[in-house]
Design a protein around this motif. Structure first.
Motif, PDB file in Angstrom:
ATOM      1  N   GLY A  68       0.625  -1.152  -0.046  1.00  0.00           N
ATOM      2  CA  GLY A  68      -0.104   0.073   0.016  1.00  0.00           C
ATOM      3  C   GLY A  68       0.654   1.203   0.067  1.00  0.00           C
ATOM      4  N   SER A  69       0.341   2.236   0.442  1.00  0.00           N
ATOM      5  CA  SER A  69       1.067   3.721   0.357  1.00  0.00           C
ATOM      6  C   SER A  69       1.496   3.842   1.873  1.00  0.00           C
ATOM      7  CB  SER A  69       0.014   4.624  -0.225  1.00  0.00           C
ATOM      8  OG  SER A  69      -1.152   4.729   0.648  1.00  0.00           O
ATOM      9  N   THR A  70       0.818   5.055   2.569  1.00  0.00           N
ATOM     10  CA  THR A  70       1.232   5.263   3.782  1.00  0.00           C
ATOM     11  C   THR A  70       0.311   4.552   4.787  1.00  0.00           C
ATOM     12  OG1 THR A  70      -0.145   7.297   3.914  1.00  0.00           O
ATOM     13  CG2 THR A  70       1.995   7.621   2.675  1.00  0.00           C
ATOM     14  N   ALA A  71       0.725   4.510   5.889  1.00  0.00           N
ATOM     15  CA  ALA A  71       0.095   3.879   6.919  1.00  0.00           C
ATOM     16  C   ALA A  71      -1.289   4.827   7.322  1.00  0.00           C
ATOM     17  CB  ALA A  71       0.885   4.304   8.349  1.00  0.00           C
ATOM     18  N   ALA A  72      -1.249   6.040   7.165  1.00  0.00           N
ATOM     19  CA  ALA A  72      -2.186   6.805   7.509  1.00  0.00           C
ATOM     20  C   ALA A  72      -3.470   6.330   6.494  1.00  0.00           C
ATOM     21  CB  ALA A  72      -1.953   8.197   7.549  1.00  0.00           C
ATOM     22  N   ALA A  73      -3.198   6.148   5.377  1.00  0.00           N
ATOM     23  CA  ALA A  73      -4.015   5.887   4.350  1.00  0.00           C
ATOM     24  C   ALA A  73      -4.771   4.483   4.516  1.00  0.00           C
ATOM     25  CB  ALA A  73      -3.395   6.058   3.183  1.00  0.00           C
ATOM     26  N   VAL A  74      -4.415   3.553   5.399  1.00  0.00           N
ATOM     27  CA  VAL A  74      -4.797   2.108   5.585  1.00  0.00           C
ATOM     28  C   VAL A  74      -5.902   2.270   6.321  1.00  0.00           C
ATOM     29  CG1 VAL A  74      -4.508  -0.153   6.142  1.00  0.00           C
ATOM     30  CG2 VAL A  74      -2.684   1.194   5.084  1.00  0.00           C
ATOM     31  N   ASP A  75      -7.083   1.725   5.872  1.00  0.00           N
ATOM     32  CA  ASP A  75      -8.441   1.555   6.550  1.00  0.00           C
ATOM     33  C   ASP A  75      -8.272   0.155   7.430  1.00  0.00           C
ATOM     34  OD1 ASP A  75     -10.793   1.327   7.837  1.00  0.00           O
ATOM     35  OD2 ASP A  75     -11.972   1.724   6.153  1.00  0.00           O
ATOM     36  N   LEU A  76      -7.624   0.167   8.666  1.00  0.00           N
ATOM     37  CA  LEU A  76      -7.526  -1.039   9.303  1.00  0.00           C
ATOM     38  C   LEU A  76      -8.739  -1.744   9.724  1.00  0.00           C
ATOM     39  CD1 LEU A  76      -4.418  -0.321  11.375  1.00  0.00           C
ATOM     40  CD2 LEU A  76      -4.177  -1.502   9.387  1.00  0.00           C
ATOM     41  N   GLU A  77      -9.531  -1.246  10.014  1.00  0.00           N
ATOM     42  CA  GLU A  77     -10.985  -1.873  10.256  1.00  0.00           C
ATOM     43  C   GLU A  77     -11.393  -2.586   9.110  1.00  0.00           C
ATOM     44  OE1 GLU A  77     -15.362  -0.824  12.205  1.00  0.00           O
ATOM     45  OE2 GLU A  77     -13.851   0.951  11.917  1.00  0.00           O
ATOM     46  N   ARG A  78     -11.446  -2.005   7.938  1.00  0.00           N
ATOM     47  CA  ARG A  78     -12.008  -2.670   6.767  1.00  0.00           C
ATOM     48  C   ARG A  78     -10.978  -3.671   6.280  1.00  0.00           C
ATOM     49  NH1 ARG A  78     -10.514  -4.042   2.333  1.00  0.00           N
ATOM     50  NH2 ARG A  78      -8.529  -3.067   2.410  1.00  0.00           N
ATOM     51  N   VAL A  79      -9.809  -3.925   6.394  1.00  0.00           N
ATOM     52  CA  VAL A  79      -9.013  -4.877   6.203  1.00  0.00           C
ATOM     53  C   VAL A  79      -9.160  -5.979   7.110  1.00  0.00           C
ATOM     54  CG1 VAL A  79      -6.510  -5.504   6.207  1.00  0.00           C
ATOM     55  CG2 VAL A  79      -6.996  -3.393   5.385  1.00  0.00           C
ATOM     56  N   LEU A  80      -9.262  -5.715   8.386  1.00  0.00           N
ATOM     57  CA  LEU A  80      -9.683  -6.730   9.538  1.00  0.00           C
ATOM     58  C   LEU A  80     -11.180  -7.339   9.084  1.00  0.00           C
ATOM     59  CD1 LEU A  80      -8.454  -5.273  12.715  1.00  0.00           C
ATOM     60  CD2 LEU A  80      -7.508  -7.151  11.558  1.00  0.00           C
ATOM     61  N   ARG A  81     -11.964  -6.698   8.770  1.00  0.00           N
ATOM     62  CA  ARG A  81     -13.406  -7.102   8.615  1.00  0.00           C
ATOM     63  C   ARG A  81     -13.565  -8.092   7.364  1.00  0.00           C
ATOM     64  NH1 ARG A  81     -15.580  -2.653   8.865  1.00  0.00           N
ATOM     65  NH2 ARG A  81     -15.730  -2.336   6.444  1.00  0.00           N
ATOM     66  N   ASP A  82     -12.897  -7.500   6.221  1.00  0.00           N
ATOM     67  CA  ASP A  82     -12.914  -8.044   5.081  1.00  0.00           C
ATOM     68  C   ASP A  82     -11.835  -9.012   4.655  1.00  0.00           C
ATOM     69  OD1 ASP A  82     -15.162  -6.223   4.962  1.00  0.00           O
ATOM     70  OD2 ASP A  82     -14.104  -4.684   3.401  1.00  0.00           O
ATOM     71  N   GLU A  83     -10.688  -8.762   5.212  1.00  0.00           N
ATOM     72  CA  GLU A  83      -9.540  -9.734   4.533  1.00  0.00           C
ATOM     73  C   GLU A  83      -9.180 -10.790   5.837  1.00  0.00           C
ATOM     74  OE1 GLU A  83      -6.557  -7.402   3.110  1.00  0.00           O
ATOM     75  OE2 GLU A  83      -7.904  -6.064   1.862  1.00  0.00           O
ATOM     76  N   TYR A  84      -9.092 -10.377   6.979  1.00  0.00           N
ATOM     77  CA  TYR A  84      -8.434 -11.142   8.017  1.00  0.00           C
ATOM     78  C   TYR A  84      -9.746 -12.207   8.538  1.00  0.00           C
ATOM     79  CZ  TYR A  84      -3.858  -9.112   8.148  1.00  0.00           C
ATOM     80  OH  TYR A  84      -2.513  -8.994   7.916  1.00  0.00           O
ATOM     81  N   GLU A  85     -10.930 -11.691   8.937  1.00  0.00           N
ATOM     82  CA  GLU A  85     -11.708 -12.178   9.636  1.00  0.00           C
ATOM     83  C   GLU A  85     -12.284 -13.382   8.691  1.00  0.00           C
ATOM     84  OE1 GLU A  85     -15.015  -9.870  10.938  1.00  0.00           O
ATOM     85  OE2 GLU A  85     -13.849  -8.536  12.293  1.00  0.00           O
ATOM     86  N   PRO A  86     -12.297 -13.312   7.479  1.00  0.00           N
ATOM     87  CA  PRO A  86     -12.769 -14.582   6.715  1.00  0.00           C
ATOM     88  C   PRO A  86     -11.911 -15.664   6.934  1.00  0.00           C
ATOM     89  CG  PRO A  86     -13.136 -12.685   5.405  1.00  0.00           C
ATOM     90  CD  PRO A  86     -12.482 -12.203   6.474  1.00  0.00           C
ATOM     91  N   VAL A  87     -10.357 -15.393   7.184  1.00  0.00           N
ATOM     92  CA  VAL A  87      -9.478 -16.491   7.263  1.00  0.00           C
ATOM     93  C   VAL A  87      -9.738 -17.181   8.705  1.00  0.00           C
ATOM     94  CG1 VAL A  87      -6.956 -16.982   7.337  1.00  0.00           C
ATOM     95  CG2 VAL A  87      -7.842 -15.443   5.438  1.00  0.00           C
ATOM     96  N   ILE A  88      -9.561 -16.329   9.619  1.00  0.00           N
ATOM     97  CA  ILE A  88      -9.951 -16.736  11.044  1.00  0.00           C
ATOM     98  C   ILE A  88     -11.222 -17.471  11.228  1.00  0.00           C
ATOM     99  CG2 ILE A  88      -9.950 -16.026  13.350  1.00  0.00           C
ATOM    100  CD1 ILE A  88      -7.363 -15.657  12.034  1.00  0.00           C
ATOM    101  N   ARG A  89     -12.156 -16.961  10.613  1.00  0.00           N
ATOM    102  CA  ARG A  89     -13.679 -17.877  10.700  1.00  0.00           C
ATOM    103  C   ARG A  89     -13.472 -19.143   9.972  1.00  0.00           C
ATOM    104  NH1 ARG A  89     -17.285 -14.572  12.866  1.00  0.00           N
ATOM    105  NH2 ARG A  89     -17.069 -12.213  12.875  1.00  0.00           N
ATOM    106  N   ALA A  90     -12.754 -19.254   8.876  1.00  0.00           N
ATOM    107  CA  ALA A  90     -12.728 -20.301   8.249  1.00  0.00           C
ATOM    108  C   ALA A  90     -11.913 -21.489   8.899  1.00  0.00           C
ATOM    109  CB  ALA A  90     -11.918 -20.070   6.861  1.00  0.00           C
ATOM    110  N   ILE A  91     -10.775 -21.011   9.393  1.00  0.00           N
ATOM    111  CA  ILE A  91     -10.083 -21.938  10.467  1.00  0.00           C
ATOM    112  C   ILE A  91     -10.920 -22.515  11.376  1.00  0.00           C
ATOM    113  CG2 ILE A  91      -8.045 -22.204  12.099  1.00  0.00           C
ATOM    114  CD1 ILE A  91      -6.466 -20.094  10.285  1.00  0.00           C
ATOM    115  N   ALA A  92     -11.828 -21.706  12.024  1.00  0.00           N
ATOM    116  CA  ALA A  92     -12.647 -21.936  13.338  1.00  0.00           C
ATOM    117  C   ALA A  92     -13.956 -23.094  12.767  1.00  0.00           C
ATOM    118  CB  ALA A  92     -13.276 -20.765  14.279  1.00  0.00           C
ATOM    119  N   THR A  93     -14.225 -22.651  11.465  1.00  0.00           N
ATOM    120  CA  THR A  93     -15.422 -23.527  11.260  1.00  0.00           C
ATOM    121  C   THR A  93     -15.367 -24.514  10.304  1.00  0.00           C
ATOM    122  OG1 THR A  93     -16.089 -21.849   9.466  1.00  0.00           O
ATOM    123  CG2 THR A  93     -17.012 -21.429  11.550  1.00  0.00           C
ATOM    124  N   VAL A  94     -14.049 -24.684   9.734  1.00  0.00           N
ATOM    125  CA  VAL A  94     -13.930 -25.739   8.549  1.00  0.00           C
ATOM    126  C   VAL A  94     -14.028 -27.161   9.464  1.00  0.00           C
ATOM    127  CG1 VAL A  94     -11.376 -25.915   8.891  1.00  0.00           C
ATOM    128  CG2 VAL A  94     -12.333 -26.432   6.846  1.00  0.00           C
TER     129      VAL A  94
END
Length: 258
Positions: A68-94
């Motif tokens: 990405g670009s600068t740290a200030a430009a990263v929407d961490l809430e969106r990244v966690l919700r849209d990109e990380y949570e699906p992985v963690i939930r998949a591990i838990a529910t597979v």
């Protein structure tokens, strides 16, 4: 999906998913997170056990801070919700056991990823690092949920606040992980564990995973009801019938996963 940042192998009922950016210590990118989520879903329908590991010297160094670009430009809430949570939930529910074979450092979200697995096996030279406060953040990707439940609140707070390495042996002593192997026997060790699960009663493992994870939130009455329901389903499987017959005949059970 064609994988560019992970490797996927299915053999003998074992799906091995390897984080494959060794030159970056397998740091997580948006593409890798998407590939991981898809691979976990795929493995859940074709494998009897999943192994998550890393290529090269590291398991995973966490978020790729160079993307990405600068740290200030990263929407961490969106990244966690849209990109990380699906992985963690998949591990838990597979619906099959997930082993994290931690072949080296697991830091930041990489530590959270490893600790989300059902079973964590580490090489002796590996370590776990809640590195988030070093850059002004909190543990994420499920880290604040998993760690207090695994090691207790005082140790979880210390690990997060001080951001110090937790060596593999210490992690085992604390109850963070299941098993530690010497570096030269690590691969043979986790493969033997994966083969053991791949040859086991898959439906029972699925129920164990469901019941144990639910117990963290359920009261006693709810948990007893869930146990009875799941046990009823296990009692209807071919593997249960085979297990009882093998016990009576004093032989090793040959489970089919059905």
């Amino acid at each position: 999906m064609q994988y560019d940042t992970i490797l996927y192998d299915l053999a003998g009922g074992i799906a091995t998913i390897t984080l494959n950016r060794p030159d970056k210590m397998n740091a997580l990118t948006p593409q890798m997170r998407a590939e991981l989520a898809e691979a976990l879903k795929k493995a859940g329908t074709t494998a009897r056990v999943i192994v998550l590991t890393g290529a090269g010297a590291a398991f995973c160094s966490g978020q790729d801070l160079g993307e990405g670009s600068t740290a200030a430009a990263v929407d961490l809430e969106r990244v966690l919700r849209d990109e990380y949570e699906p992985v963690i939930r998949a591990i838990a529910t597979v619906p099959v056991p997930v082993i994290a074979a931690v072949n080296g450092p697991a830091a930041g979200a990489g530590a959270s990823l490893a600790l989300a697995a059902d079973v964590v096996i580490a090489t002796r030279s590996a370590y776990f690092l809640q590195a988030f406060t070093r850059i002004g953040l909190i543990p994420d990707a499920g880290g604040t949920w998993a760690l207090p439940r695994q090691v207790g609140l005082p140790r979880a707070l210390g690990a997060a606040l001080f951001a110090e390495k937790i060596e593999a042996e210490q992690a085992a002593d604390w109850g963070m992980i299941w098993e530690v192997f010497d570096d030269d026997t690590f691969e043979a060790g986790w493969r033997a564990r994966a083969e053991q699960l791949a040859a086991g009663p898959t439906q029972a493992y699925r129920a164990v995973k469901t019941a144990m994870r639910a117990s963290l939130e359920n009261d006693l009455d709810t948990q007893l009801s869930l146990e009875a329901k799941l046990q009823g389903k296990c009692g209807q499987t071919r593997d249960f019938k085979e297990g009882v017959l093998a016990f009576r005949e004093k032989r090793k059970a040959l489970f089919e996963g059905r």
